[in-house]
Scaffold this active site. Structure first.
Site, PDB file in Angstrom:
ATOM      1  N   HIS A 187       0.986  12.225  -1.667  1.00 19.46           N
ATOM      2  CA  HIS A 187       0.690  11.812  -0.298  1.00 19.46           C
ATOM      3  C   HIS A 187       1.587  12.616   0.636  1.00 19.46           C
ATOM      4  CE1 HIS A 187       4.383   9.585  -0.723  1.00 19.46           C
ATOM      5  NE2 HIS A 187       3.888   8.890  -1.732  1.00 19.46           N
ATOM      6  N   HIS A 200       5.286  13.131  -0.173  1.00 20.03           N
ATOM      7  CA  HIS A 200       5.591  14.199  -1.135  1.00 20.03           C
ATOM      8  C   HIS A 200       5.495  15.566  -0.461  1.00 20.03           C
ATOM      9  CE1 HIS A 200       3.931  11.166  -4.172  1.00 20.03           C
ATOM     10  NE2 HIS A 200       5.161  11.394  -4.603  1.00 20.03           N
TER      11      HIS A 200
END
Ligand code: PAF
Length: 281
Positions: A35, A38
């Site tokens: 997501h 990250h």
């Protein structure tokens, strides 16, 4: 073009070549289901190093709950295309046999840092995290490795781990990335139902209110206040609420017990366990 690598030997050889040509290496270990949180770690790692290496490995030995391991989202195809957009150079995606050809029995003692919160609620979790992170750091030998502050206690454990071993890597903590409505980004958010996703920002809203109350409430009172807030919302089941100092994450009884204090929560929303934290000062 990003290289996808599934064996330790191939990764080691690519890393050795990069080292020979004098490149610095930034590393972002993950369990996939990527997501924006990250991606933020990766953008930073890319800016600060010549080469970006990331790993996707759902590490079975850090799950103390079989159902959580089985239901952990696995979205490798989608993950790979997201990685291309941030300029990832090497994606290391080994299988369990590659990471653990032999049974593992290392035991780490992180003292009282591992006895509280996630350590108390999820027996064996941090030992499993430490085993895999050490292995990954020894294979990749990065200059810098990036971890999100949503997993604040994990970050503290990893900082202690690299000091204990010791490993020549700089651990870079990165701030929590939130959705527009405040929900901390997490791979587990994908498992929320529509209604659960709708109510989930209540965690953030409660923390935001809580951190402002340290001028009028003691830590104990603030913990009680937070717990009462969650009790009024039957969708949530609190696992723990802690107000703790930011080093060994021990609970504080007075605000002047420490220089830095944060509030930490773990709650179940339906079957999904979510954690979040916020700095009080
Ligand atoms: O935070 C995670 O995703 C995992 O705990 C980590 C650090 C990749 C180890 O498996």
């Amino acid at each position: 073009m990003m290289k996808i690598i599934s064996t330790v030997i191939q990764l080691r050889s690519l890393i050795a070549d990069a080292r020979l040509s004098g490149k610095t290496i930034g590393f972002v270990p993950t369990m996939g289901a990527l997501h924006e949180g990250h991606l933020e770690l990766m953008r930073r790692a890319k800016r600060e190093n010549d080469l970006l290496v990331m790993s996707i490995f759902v590490n079975p030995i850090q799950f103390n709950n079989k159902e959580d391991l089985e239901k952990y989202p696995r979205t490798l195809e989608q993950d790979s295309s997201m990685l291309e957009t941030v300029g990832c150079d090497f994606l290391f995606a080994p299988d369990v046999k590659e990471m653990y050809p032999e049974p593992v029995n290392e035991q780490y003692d992180f003292g009282k840092l591992a006895d509280v919160m996630e350590g108390a609620s999820r027996p064996g979790h941090f030992n499993g995290v430490a085993i895999v992170v050490r292995k990954l750091l020894e294979i990749v030998e990065p200059d810098k490795a990036y971890f999100g502050e949503k997993d604040f206690q994990q970050l503290a454990i990893i900082q202690l781990l690299v000091k204990m071993i010791p490993l020549p890597v700089e651990i870079i903590p990165c701030p929590i990335v939130r959705e527009a409505d405040g929900l901390a980004m997490s791979s587990r958010n994908m498992r929320l139902t529509e209604n659960e996703r709708f109510v989930a920002p209540f965690i953030y809203q409660t923390l935001k209110q809580a951190v402002k109350l340290n001028t009028v409430l003691s830590p104990e009172e603030l913990k009680r206040w937070t717990s009462e807030k969650f009790k009024k919302r039957p969708e949530f089941k609190v696992d723990y609420i802690e107000i703790a100092e930011d080093q060994l994450l021990q609970p504080v009884t007075h605000w002047n017990d420490a220089n830095g204090v944060c509030i930490f929560v773990a709650v179940f929303l339906g079957n999904v366990r979510l954690i979040d934290n916020m700095r009080i000062f």
